[in-house]
Design an enzyme around this catalytic site. Structure first.
Site, mmCIF file in Angstrom:
data_model
loop_
_atom_site.group_PDB
_atom_site.id
_atom_site.type_symbol
_atom_site.label_atom_id
_atom_site.label_comp_id
_atom_site.label_asym_id
_atom_site.label_seq_id
_atom_site.Cartn_x
_atom_site.Cartn_y
_atom_site.Cartn_z
ATOM 1 C CG HIS A 131 -2.107 -0.899 1.096
ATOM 2 N ND1 HIS A 131 -2.041 -2.237 1.427
ATOM 3 C CD2 HIS A 131 -3.379 -0.681 0.663
ATOM 4 C CE1 HIS A 131 -3.221 -2.795 1.203
ATOM 5 N NE2 HIS A 131 -4.050 -1.876 0.744
ATOM 6 C CE LYS A 135 -3.859 -0.580 4.749
ATOM 7 N NZ LYS A 135 -5.169 0.036 5.056
#
Length: 239
Positions: A131, A135
């Site tokens: 990600h 995040k």
């Protein structure tokens, strides 16, 4: 559809713009700095959509219980106790929570449930998830969802990364590894390593739009439904 939105981050902003383009109305949107205003708000929407952080849960639950507004949540990072608190709302309103509202991930989940028991006796299983660098939680909610698909009985032991002289890989392990960097919307790979062969499933999200489209589609199905906790798999596949 009238929406009360919790979360004004990147997902929240994309939900607002997508909903508006579809003819829906976001009647109010709250972030961490003004979430307290929920306490003085009555029922103003057909559905609450929550893409915020776990610390917002008490305020969201209080509002949903008080107003009886259906809730769709895509917030990740919950503890098991927080999930129990969220699902308890199903006694009074329709509630749908999912770590991922992508149709592709839903199909991947179903595929893993179908094939994992066949492979588990002879294959080692590892999951990698990637990600963007903003995040906050790891492993991702989607990675946890895939672990649940593979091992619903929790017979395997999750191993979150390996370091040092950690010894041979145990047969009862399932490795879960998180990568963070750049602007990656989300990539999840499930690896089955067997004797002289490997099977890999990978889902790549090109943008957050797929999650928003899925969430809005599901949110439109909640108003008018009986109280209860709804499952994305059951809605999609009629189980």
């Amino acid at each position: 559809m009238k929406i009360l939105l919790i979360g004004r981050g990147k997902m929240g902003k994309l939900i607002q713009s997508t909903a508006k383009a579809a003819g829906d109305e976001v009647v109010a949107a709250f972030g961490h700095d003004d979430l307290g205003k929920l306490a003085g708000l009555g029922k103003v929407a057909d559905v609450v959509i929550d893409f915020s952080r776990p610390e917002a849960l008490p305020a969201v639950c209080e509002y949903v219980r008080r107003t009886g507004t259906p809730l769709l949540s895509g917030t990740t990072g919950y503890t098991e106790a927080q999930k129990a608190e969220l699902f308890a709302l199903g006694s009074t309103v329709p509630v749908l929570w999912s770590a991922n509202f992508s149709l592709g991930v839903a199909v991947l989940y179903r595929a893993l449930r179908t094939i994992s028991d066949v492979l588990k006796p002879d294959f080692d299983i590892e999951i990698t998830e990637t990600h963007h660098n903003q995040k906050a939680d790891a492993p991702s909610g989607t990675a946890k969802l895939l672990v649940e698909a593979i091992d619903p009985a929790h017979a395997l032991t999750p191993v979150y990364g390996r370091e040092g002289n950690c010894g041979k890989r145990g047969k009862d392990e399932i490795g879960v590894h998180a990568l963070r960097g750049g602007t990656v919307a989300g990539t999840h790979s499930v690896h089955f390593f067997g004797p002289d062969e490997e099977l890999e499933f990978t889902h790549r999200a090109a943008s957050r739009q797929i999650f928003v489209n899925g969430a809005l589609h599901m949110a439109r199905l909640l108003p008018g439904q009986p109280a209860g906790v709804y499952d994305l798999q059951k809605i999609l596949f009629g189980e």
